[in-house]
Design an enzyme around this catalytic site. Structure first.
Site: not given
Length: 337
Positions: A130-132
């Site tokens: 979901i982030e990087m």
């Protein structure tokens, strides 16, 4: 003469109160250190400089559009000001991004404490879908090795290491940089003995903060950050879905337990709580008094505490945004998939 004696007596009484408050503060809190040293990851100028470059490098995200600084903006007191940060493919996480400043004083990292150190924490977002969103550590290592300018910097930061560029050394460099992100201010001057560093209104707020019982969780150099507590310890929080530390330990005792946030710079890091649902500082003070202490505070007391909390705003260190190192011919292109 009696009037003069009365005035003198009043001044002495006020001074005694101030002295007592300072003594109590010194016994409860501590000034910030210059940096957060680690025996496992000694802070060196070479590591810090490398860590700064990595912290700002958006290529640490799969689509080259998210850096550590995106969610923990060093120019905005270490946060992005959003309820939930935006990651890969514009996805949103489920927890509010805490400040990166003074994070070295935390008992652990993340709201649920799943990372023991800053270095452990630095690895998480890079591989979080979901982030990087990089798929694995090997992909990140290959990426870093493909950028020619990183090789000499990693070699200087980790001399004598057979393979300087690894996922672990990346995290250690970022951690070393973050260990220098400290924000001393007037509050630290007060704790060092300068009673004039705080205004009378701020001292009154400190008295109210102490008398209300906030120091049961918010103490030490971070004015919090050093322990775990159940959210809704006295008065349950309706509709609470995030199970907190229970997701890490699977222990019933950790249900709805979160790391207590540091109140350093709290006036600059809204919104509040793990889910960012509390928008203002007065609301946060009212909420916490009710749910953690079982107290309904009067507006005057809320205002006094907020006045004190504003005094916890420190000075941001000068962190220049670095120029991105040029990509190499083998550096992967942005991948929005």
């Amino acid at each position: 003469m009696p009037r003069l004696l009365l005035l003198l007596s009043s001044c002495l009484a006020l001074q005694a109160l101030a002295d007592g408050l300072l003594d109590t503060a010194k016994a409860t809190f501590r000034p910030l250190p210059k940096q957060y040293d680690s025996k496992d990851n000694p802070v060196t100028p070479e590591k810090v400089e490398l860590g700064r470059l990595l912290f700002f490098d958006k290529r640490l995200s799969k689509n080259h559009d998210v850096s550590c600084n995106s969610c923990h903006d060093v120019a905005k007191y270490g946060v992005d000001g959003d309820q939930f940060s935006t990651g890969h493919k514009k996805q949103k996480g489920g927890r509010n991004s805490p400040s990166v400043y003074n994070a070295g004083n935390h008992v652990a990292q993340f709201w649920d404490g799943r990372a023991a150190t800053l270095e452990d924490q630095a690895k998480g977002p890079v591989l979080n879908p979901i982030e990087m969103a990089h798929p694995d550590a090997a992909t990140v290592e290959k990426l870093l090795k493909s950028i020619p300018g990183y090789a000499p910097l990693f070699a200087k930061a980790f001399p004598g290491v057979k393979e300087p560029i690894t996922f672990d050394t990346m995290a250690k460099a970022i951690g070393a940089f973050e260990r220098t992100l400290v924000t001393p201010g007037r509050w630290d001057a007060f704790l060092a003995g300068d009673e004039k560093a705080l205004t009378d209104a701020e001292k009154k707020g400190l008295e109210t903060f102490i008398a209300t019982g906030c120091i049961g969780c918010h103490m030490g150099e971070g004015v919090g950050g050093g322990s775990y507590q159940k959210l809704g310890a006295v008065t349950p929080v309706p509709g609470l879905k995030d199970k907190g530390r229970y997701e890490v330990t699977k222990k019933d005792a950790d249900l709805f337990v979160f790391r207590v946030p540091s109140l350093r710079n709290v006036a600059k890091t809204a919104p509040y709580l793990h889910d960012g649902t509390v928008k203002t500082l007065p609301e946060a003070v009212t909420f916490m008094a009710k749910h953690q202490l079982g107290k309904e505070l009067k507006k005057a007391d809320v205002d006094a505490i907020v006045t004190f909390l504003n005094a916890l705003t420190g000075e941001l260190p000068k962190v220049a945004t670095p120029k991105e190192l040029p990509s190499g011919k083998d550096t992967p292109k942005p991948d929005p998939s």
